[in-house]
Design an enzyme around this catalytic site. Sequence first.
Site, PDB file in Angstrom:
ATOM      1  CG  ASP A   1       6.656   4.274  -7.663  1.00 27.51           C
ATOM      2  OD1 ASP A   1       6.241   3.151  -8.008  1.00 27.51           O
ATOM      3  OD2 ASP A   1       7.012   4.548  -6.502  1.00 27.51           O
TER       4      ASP A   1
ATOM      5  CG  ASP B   1       2.966   0.214  -6.841  1.00 23.44           C
ATOM      6  OD1 ASP B   1       3.464   0.510  -5.745  1.00 23.44           O
ATOM      7  OD2 ASP B   1       1.753  -0.038  -6.994  1.00 23.44           O
TER       8      ASP B   1
ATOM      9  CD  GLU C   1       5.514  -2.936  -3.746  1.00 23.20           C
ATOM     10  OE1 GLU C   1       5.312  -2.591  -2.587  1.00 23.20           O
ATOM     11  OE2 GLU C   1       4.660  -2.789  -4.637  1.00 23.20           O
TER      12      GLU C   1
ATOM     13  CG  HIS D   1       6.675   4.762   0.039  1.00 20.28           C
ATOM     14  ND1 HIS D   1       7.494   3.874  -0.626  1.00 20.28           N
ATOM     15  CD2 HIS D   1       5.440   4.578  -0.459  1.00 20.28           C
ATOM     16  CE1 HIS D   1       6.775   3.189  -1.495  1.00 20.28           C
ATOM     17  NE2 HIS D   1       5.526   3.599  -1.421  1.00 20.28           N
ATOM     18  CG  ASP D   2       4.662   1.136   1.017  1.00 24.66           C
ATOM     19  OD1 ASP D   2       3.955   2.150   1.026  1.00 24.66           O
ATOM     20  OD2 ASP D   2       4.906   0.474  -0.003  1.00 24.66           O
TER      21      ASP D   2
HETATM   22  C1  NOJ Z   1       2.893  -0.338  -3.063  1.00 27.94           C
HETATM   23  C2  NOJ Z   1       3.250   1.078  -2.772  1.00 27.94           C
HETATM   24  O1  NOJ Z   1       4.569   1.132  -2.326  1.00 27.94           O
HETATM   25  C3  NOJ Z   1       2.254   1.569  -1.749  1.00 27.94           C
HETATM   26  O2  NOJ Z   1       2.616   2.806  -1.201  1.00 27.94           O
HETATM   27  C4  NOJ Z   1       0.907   1.608  -2.387  1.00 27.94           C
HETATM   28  O3  NOJ Z   1      -0.059   1.903  -1.405  1.00 27.94           O
HETATM   29  C5  NOJ Z   1       0.551   0.281  -3.055  1.00 27.94           C
HETATM   30  N1  NOJ Z   1       1.637  -0.360  -3.735  1.00 27.94           N
HETATM   31  C6  NOJ Z   1      -0.541   0.500  -4.076  1.00 27.94           C
HETATM   32  O4  NOJ Z   1      -0.031   1.156  -5.202  1.00 27.94           O
END
Ligand code: NOJ
Length: 554
Positions: A97, A198, A255, A327-328
């Site tokens: 990541d 990210d 992302e 994971h989010d």
């Molecule tokens: C996106 C990530 O997937 C998430 O888990 C994170 O909290 C934020 N970016 C900040 O890095």
Amino acid sequence: MKKWWHDKVAYQIYPKSFCDSNGDGIGDLRGIISKLDYLKKLGVDIIWLSPIYCSPMVDQGYDISDYYNIDSQFGTMEDMDELLREAKARNMYILMDLVVNHCSDKHEWFKKALEDPEGEYADYFYFREGKGNKPPCNWRSYFGGSVWEKVPNTNKYYLHVFAKEQPDLNWENPKLKNEIYKMINWWLEKGLAGFRIDAIINIKKDLRFQDFPADREDGLCSIDRMLESAEGVLDMLKELKEETFEKFGAFTVGEVFNEKEGELYKFIGKDGYFSTMFDFEMEMLGKSEKGWYDNRTFTPNELRTSIFDSQIKTADVGFKANIIENHDEPRGVSNYIPKEDLNDKSKKMLAAISLMLRGIPFIYQGQELGMTNTKINSVEEFDDIATIDQYNVAIKEGCSKEEALEIVNNYSRDNARTPFQWDDIENAGFTTGTPWIKVNKNYKEINAASQVENEDSVFNFYKKLINLRKSEEFKDAVVYGTFESVLENYDNLFAFYREGSSKKLMLLANYQKEEQTIELPKLYSKVLLNNCDEVKHEKDKIILQGYQVIILVV
Ligand code: NOJ
């Protein structure tokens, strides 16, 4: 032109919750190494590891204090090197990541910046004077509250669009950029295949640091307003690619949430900044800018429109990365299937829809077992920083404690972060110690050990879908073929063709519990996959059972 990664299947590991090898309750690299054969069996080629760098874990590793080292809770650099070797031996690829919009407030750059707020390192971040005794502007951070935090003993503030422990890095400063490029290249030289990237759109700020109209009672505005008005991120991404990824032929998945209309090709077109980027259209459906309390439910027809529109928009541009969870997000099966209809049949239907779309499938750990949301009984039990903020937002907006708890149970990121369910022994076989976050109570019914053995399991259905995608006969249709939606006049029916140079496939999914009779526009010659025992017919019509999915050769 065909690329090496087009026909691959990717899998996201959330290391903290995947497999614990040393009994400390936290998943680790040696645990991952021990499960590579399991992933290989499923058909996975590319593995994305959520962050394992040194981190105080305020945002579970997305706050990095040392980009060049592995956090001791996950293992050592030797373990990482071994993982790279073991993956290579199995023809698998590892992605890390890349979290470079911000670092941790415990990173040495930030510590030095605080020590000397006028010095060189302050310019690695955004240090700005306040307006009187107020912060420079009224932007709200993603995790609640102002994006500005006071620099002690000064009238300055530093910018953090996520938590205050995640100061934003100043991408306008060439020194900082070069440090980042150097670090990326160091990892690529080590043998990484690439990165998941990210929050990358956030690296460009609107440097006017102006207020926007407040959108909540806190007097702040969504950070999205700033992103809409910031110009110039594309130049930054171009340089990033040229200085790093391009030199190594690295695979990158961005992302990206807020690309502007018409700019998709710049991201994932022929000369795009990334290999691919996640398709978040279905994740965004029903979400409210006001907060989780204001999210709305959606119908299967709306879901169909959002997925199909995105397929059509992407068709001539490139490949997106398809997900139903990460994971989010809450667990895909809990998010997209009504609770009362949640069973292996409906889970398989969702799997088939997602894996038969055009794009690169990214499976999130446990998705292949149909792992579900968990149930948390009090707000104190949540770990996730975003969940706690959203609970408070809901209460402020007038929800009762019970309502707020239910809302965060539905959307919490902790749903995805409960330990992987390996078997039916204590702690689901994830650890011999005490897991850092509670195991989902349903591990006796849902676990890998029983599903791998059972031909009819969700796991084996995923495996069949992956085999179909990789088969010599149908790869051309499933990987490279066109996407065409059909039968949209039927409600709650997902129907589409995937057509390659020699084969044409059709997917039919009945997204409801009632059966549905369909008149097919074309005859079919073969059923390749079916989540029910049979395909019922009535003359030349097909009767689909509730949540039945079939893949046909037409
Ligand atoms: C996106 C990530 O997937 C998430 O888990 C994170 O909290 C934020 N970016 C900040 O890095």
